[in-house]
Scaffold this active site. Sequence first.
Site, PDB file in Angstrom:
ATOM      1  N   ASP A 203       4.817 -19.634   5.490  1.00  0.00           N
ATOM      2  CA  ASP A 203       4.969 -19.454   6.936  1.00  0.00           C
ATOM      3  C   ASP A 203       6.465 -19.389   7.208  1.00  0.00           C
ATOM      4  O   ASP A 203       7.171 -20.394   7.094  1.00  0.00           O
ATOM      5  CB  ASP A 203       4.326 -20.620   7.677  1.00  0.00           C
ATOM      6  CG  ASP A 203       4.460 -20.526   9.194  1.00  0.00           C
ATOM      7  OD1 ASP A 203       5.116 -19.577   9.694  1.00  0.00           O
ATOM      8  OD2 ASP A 203       3.909 -21.405   9.887  1.00  0.00           O
TER       9      ASP A 203
ATOM     10  N   HIS B 114      -1.056 -16.393  15.175  1.00  0.00           N
ATOM     11  CA  HIS B 114      -0.046 -16.597  14.149  1.00  0.00           C
ATOM     12  C   HIS B 114      -0.632 -16.088  12.842  1.00  0.00           C
ATOM     13  O   HIS B 114      -1.853 -16.098  12.655  1.00  0.00           O
ATOM     14  CB  HIS B 114       0.344 -18.070  14.036  1.00  0.00           C
ATOM     15  CG  HIS B 114       1.597 -18.305  13.245  1.00  0.00           C
ATOM     16  ND1 HIS B 114       2.779 -17.631  13.501  1.00  0.00           N
ATOM     17  CD2 HIS B 114       1.849 -19.115  12.201  1.00  0.00           C
ATOM     18  CE1 HIS B 114       3.704 -18.035  12.653  1.00  0.00           C
ATOM     19  NE2 HIS B 114       3.158 -18.939  11.843  1.00  0.00           N
TER      20      HIS B 114
ATOM     21  N   CYS C 183       5.167 -12.069  13.208  1.00  0.00           N
ATOM     22  CA  CYS C 183       4.646 -12.734  12.015  1.00  0.00           C
ATOM     23  C   CYS C 183       3.723 -11.843  11.197  1.00  0.00           C
ATOM     24  O   CYS C 183       3.740 -11.892   9.966  1.00  0.00           O
ATOM     25  CB  CYS C 183       3.948 -14.040  12.382  1.00  0.00           C
ATOM     26  SG  CYS C 183       2.600 -13.865  13.580  1.00  0.00           S
TER      27      CYS C 183
END
Length: 178
Positions: free
Chosen positions: A99, A83, A30
């Site tokens: 996201d 994250h 991520c």
Amino acid sequence: MEGDVSAAAAAHYQPASPPRDACVYNSCYCEENIWKLCEYIKNHDQYPLEECYAVFISNERKMIPIWKQQARPGDGPVIWDYHVVLLHVSSGGQSFIYDLDTVLPFPCPFDTYVEDAFKSDEDIHPQFRRKFRVIRADSYLKNFASDRSHMKDSSGNWREPPPSYPCIETGDVGYLIW
């Protein structure tokens, strides 16, 4: 009434990125996905880069719950060690979260994302409460680097296949987030 205003603002918002399926994406990377998204925003000059932020989410135990993630179909959360998402604080008055791992809209209005993906800290055991580190996108592009060593096990094997492009190396020093 407030929800109607939010929905109307979101309807007129022009995303800062291509559609989700056209973004650079590598599962479990991520921080690199968001770096690539920041790079796209900088190169396409639709919005000032100063309106965008990389948001790191973690805690001391490296155990944070996030709901509405592709990695966990259904109503339960995924417990990530960390994250990273992109926050666009739009000059149009509404903020959006990007996201690439969520099942929520892409981009997602900030209020919707926080309510659906984070839930309330009151409902979360203290060991799972999240902390946020917000980094301006221009600084993230300039200073982020990773040798991906955090994605290898103790034997040096990949926990998840790495992206096909070379490791991100930036800045004179190339400091590592990890």
